[in-house]
Motif scaffolding. Structure first.
Motif, mmCIF file in Angstrom:
data_model
loop_
_atom_site.group_PDB
_atom_site.id
_atom_site.type_symbol
_atom_site.label_atom_id
_atom_site.label_comp_id
_atom_site.label_asym_id
_atom_site.label_seq_id
_atom_site.Cartn_x
_atom_site.Cartn_y
_atom_site.Cartn_z
ATOM 1 N N SER A 72 -56.574 67.083 -8.682
ATOM 2 C CA SER A 72 -56.063 67.560 -9.966
ATOM 3 C C SER A 72 -55.929 69.075 -10.016
ATOM 4 C CB SER A 72 -56.967 67.088 -11.107
ATOM 5 O OG SER A 72 -58.269 67.646 -10.970
ATOM 6 N N LYS A 110 -44.331 68.445 -5.758
ATOM 7 C CA LYS A 110 -43.461 68.392 -6.926
ATOM 8 C C LYS A 110 -43.881 69.425 -7.967
ATOM 9 C CE LYS A 110 -46.073 64.714 -9.269
ATOM 10 N NZ LYS A 110 -45.980 63.331 -9.813
ATOM 11 N N ARG A 111 -42.919 69.839 -8.762
ATOM 12 C CA ARG A 111 -43.208 70.817 -9.809
ATOM 13 C C ARG A 111 -44.123 70.200 -10.846
ATOM 14 N NH1 ARG A 111 -42.039 69.303 -15.113
ATOM 15 N NH2 ARG A 111 -41.791 71.513 -15.622
ATOM 16 N N THR A 112 -44.924 71.046 -11.474
ATOM 17 C CA THR A 112 -45.836 70.574 -12.507
ATOM 18 C C THR A 112 -45.699 71.466 -13.730
ATOM 19 O OG1 THR A 112 -47.632 71.942 -11.630
ATOM 20 C CG2 THR A 112 -47.510 69.667 -10.855
ATOM 21 N N SER A 113 -45.664 70.877 -14.902
ATOM 22 C CA SER A 113 -45.551 71.664 -16.131
ATOM 23 C C SER A 113 -46.806 72.484 -16.368
ATOM 24 C CB SER A 113 -45.294 70.737 -17.320
ATOM 25 O OG SER A 113 -46.351 69.780 -17.440
#
Length: 573
Positions: A72, A110-113
């Protein structure tokens, strides 16, 4: 559009404060900071940023130094780079990913907000560099040179090998010297021993390489032969031997360490493909100041010719003072012992992050050289013992830069410094005692600083947007107000030029209505020689006139002297 990396951001990387960002907004960037401030760590992240590169070459988990992260919140950084197909900066996230076979595997994810990244557009014809849920890393060749490890084969074997006696070392080196001489004299491109190839490269340096090396080192080399090999015993990897010719021949065994390091660096940099990312760790190592300056000039020329992007870590004043402020990135620790990045600093500020002023001396900072002349002239009226404890120095950039940028740095570094700003920089508002401000005023602290100081200070606090940031900022602002209010004073009259004009007898009635710029113009007109004269000439005339005049009862000089006496008294209490 050049394929430059625009920035690198650190949501979770080593000891760098959360979401700190390094802006790569100049072709050559200098990372400046104390030992252990994270300069090499940032170079290692940049090394791993492009496609097919990995930070694990330099940073990996061991029992002594385990890397503690989880799915995480993995160790990661985010790289900004230009994409021609969408005509804007895009971001790639690279993270340390746990894989059974490779515990220290870094890959684009991958992109993460949560990392404040923009949404990725859908894959469609015409958009390049895009995978399903991520932008691919920039495609750049990387050249990494750690100048602390650039040794010739002689030094590397003689000083760093263990387990052999001195006589055994001498025997091995004599044997391999014969082989290296054979390789050079017979121009061998291959030499096999015990079934292994020992020669990697054997060639004369080109005229361009020789010219660059001669210019940097400040001596004329007629020729040089470079041999990269694995001849010395012990399986230690690649060695470099150089035979120099300056009208007489000598090998790296008799050369200075700086000579070998520059040969190695020049060869690697000049061989780099266009638009490479070149990372240099302490290039000043083993170079005298003049050579450091000329090496910087070499780097800037290579940038111009081959469009490289270069990032260096350095402690060299000779290098840093020749760069624009946006090229100087200063690393320091915040109150949480995390590394924070100042993306634009003057050379003066950069090196005062590294060098504490002795605690037994008092330092007075002023805005320009004429102000320094006036303060030093006032100090000359002190007793000798008091004169010796006060230093006067100029910090360029004006009052807003001094109070807004340098002041927080000086406070953080516990510098024993006071500020004498020009009279026209006073806001007329008293700096409040933060202890008298109720907690309800926390949201107004920026405005309070602006009204009393004329600027909102750039604070050394960690980045991010978690709820504690507002409280941290308020705490830092209160601390700065409490610190600066006892250290800030203003010189008499509007400007130093007003003071000098009064001393040399200018009409007092006219002085009162003059702006600072008008006073400067009048002073230059009055003191200039018939052929004009430079600013330095005018300053020299001012020094002469002030030195000759009896100013022991001059009200302006006495006012400055009283300011100095007050800080000396405060230090003694």
């Amino acid at each position: 559009m050049l394929r430059y990396i625009s920035h690198i951001r650190f949501p979770n990387f080593k000891n760098i404060a959360k979401d700190e960002e390094l802006k790569l907004n100049f072709p050559l960037i200098a990372l400046v900071g104390a030992n252990g401030s994270g300069k090499s760590s940032i170079l290692h992240a940049l090394y791993g940023a492009p496609k097919d590169q990995s930070t694990s070459r330099f940073w990996f988990s061991t029992d002594l130094d385990p890397i503690s992260d989880n799915k995480s919140n993995p160790s990661r950084y985010i790289v900004g780079h230009w994409n021609d197909s969408v005509s804007k900066i895009v971001e790639t996230r690279k993270a340390r990913v746990s894989k059974p076979a490779r515990l220290d595997y870094w890959e684009p994810t991958k992109r993460t907000s949560g990392d404040h990244m923009e949404k990725v557009p859908p894959v469609k014809p015409g958009i390049t560099g895009l995978s399903k849920d991520r932008w691919n890393p920039p495609e750049k060749d990387v050249v990494y040179i750690n100048f602390k490890c650039e040794f010739g084969s002689f030094d590397k074997y003689f000083y760093f090998d263990t387990g052999r006696t001195l006589d055994e070392n001498h025997r091995d080196m004599r044997r391999e010297a014969k082989r290296i001489r054979k390789v050079i004299c017979q121009n061998l491109s291959s030499l096999t021993l015990y079934g292994y190839e020992k020669i990697i490269e054997n060639r004369d340096l080109s005229n361009k390489e020789i010219d660059a090396i001669s210019t940097i080192l400040g001596r004329e080399y007629q020729a040089a032969r470079l041999v990269r090999h694995r001849l010395y015993p012990g399986g230690r990897g690649e060695d470099i031997s150089v035979l120099f010719n300056r009208g007489f021949e000598y090998s790296e065994a008799f050369a200075g360490s700086g000579e070998v390091a520059i040969v190695s660096a020049v060869v690697k940099i000049m061989a780099a493909n266009n638009e490479s990312l070149i990372l240099l760790d302490e290039p000043e190592t083993s170079l005298h100041p003049g050579a450091q300056v000329r090496f910087l000039e070499f780097l800037l020329k290579q940038i111009k010719v081959k469009k490289h992007q270069i990032v260096i870590s350095t402690h060299s004043p000779e290098i840093v003072e020749r760069l624009p402020q946006k090229a100087i990135k200063v690393l320091s620790e915040n109150v949480d012992k995390k590394v924070v990045i100042s993306n634009e600093c003057s050379p003066y500020i950069a090196f005062h992050r590294l060098q504490k002023i002795p605690t037994d001396r008092i330092r007075v900072v002023v805005e320009d050289e004429l102000a320094a002349v006036l303060v030093r002239r006032a100090i000359s009226l002190l007793d000798e013992g008091e004169r010796e404890v006060v230093d006067v120095s100029v910090v360029p950039g004006g009052a807003s830069s001094i109070l807004g940028t340098y002041g927080p740095v000086a406070q953080h570094q516990n510098e024993n410094v006071y500020f004498f700003m020009d009279g026209d920089q006073s806001t007329g508002n008293e700096i409040p005692d933060p202890d008298d401000l109720p907690a309800s005023k926390d949201e107004e602290l920026d405005e309070i600083c602006s009204k009393s100081l004329g600027v909102s200070p750039k604070l050394l606090i960690s980045g991010g947007d978690d709820p504690s940031q507002a409280a941290n900022k308020a705490k830092a602002l209160r601390s700065y107000l409490g610190w600066i209010r006892g250290r800030l004073s203003f010189l008499p009259r509007k400007s130093p030029e007003h003071v000098v004009l009064a001393i040399i007898g200018h009409d007092e009635g006219k002085l009162g209505s003059m702006s600072s710029e008008e006073a400067k113009a009048v002073l230059y007109d009055e003191l200039a020689t018939p052929d004009g004269g430079s600013a330095a000439d005018i300053l020299a005339v001012c020094k002469y006139k002030l030195g000759k005049a009896d100013l022991s009862e001059n009200t302006d000089i006495i006012a400055i002297l009283d300011l100095v006496k007050s800080i000396i008294k405060a230090e003694q209490e």
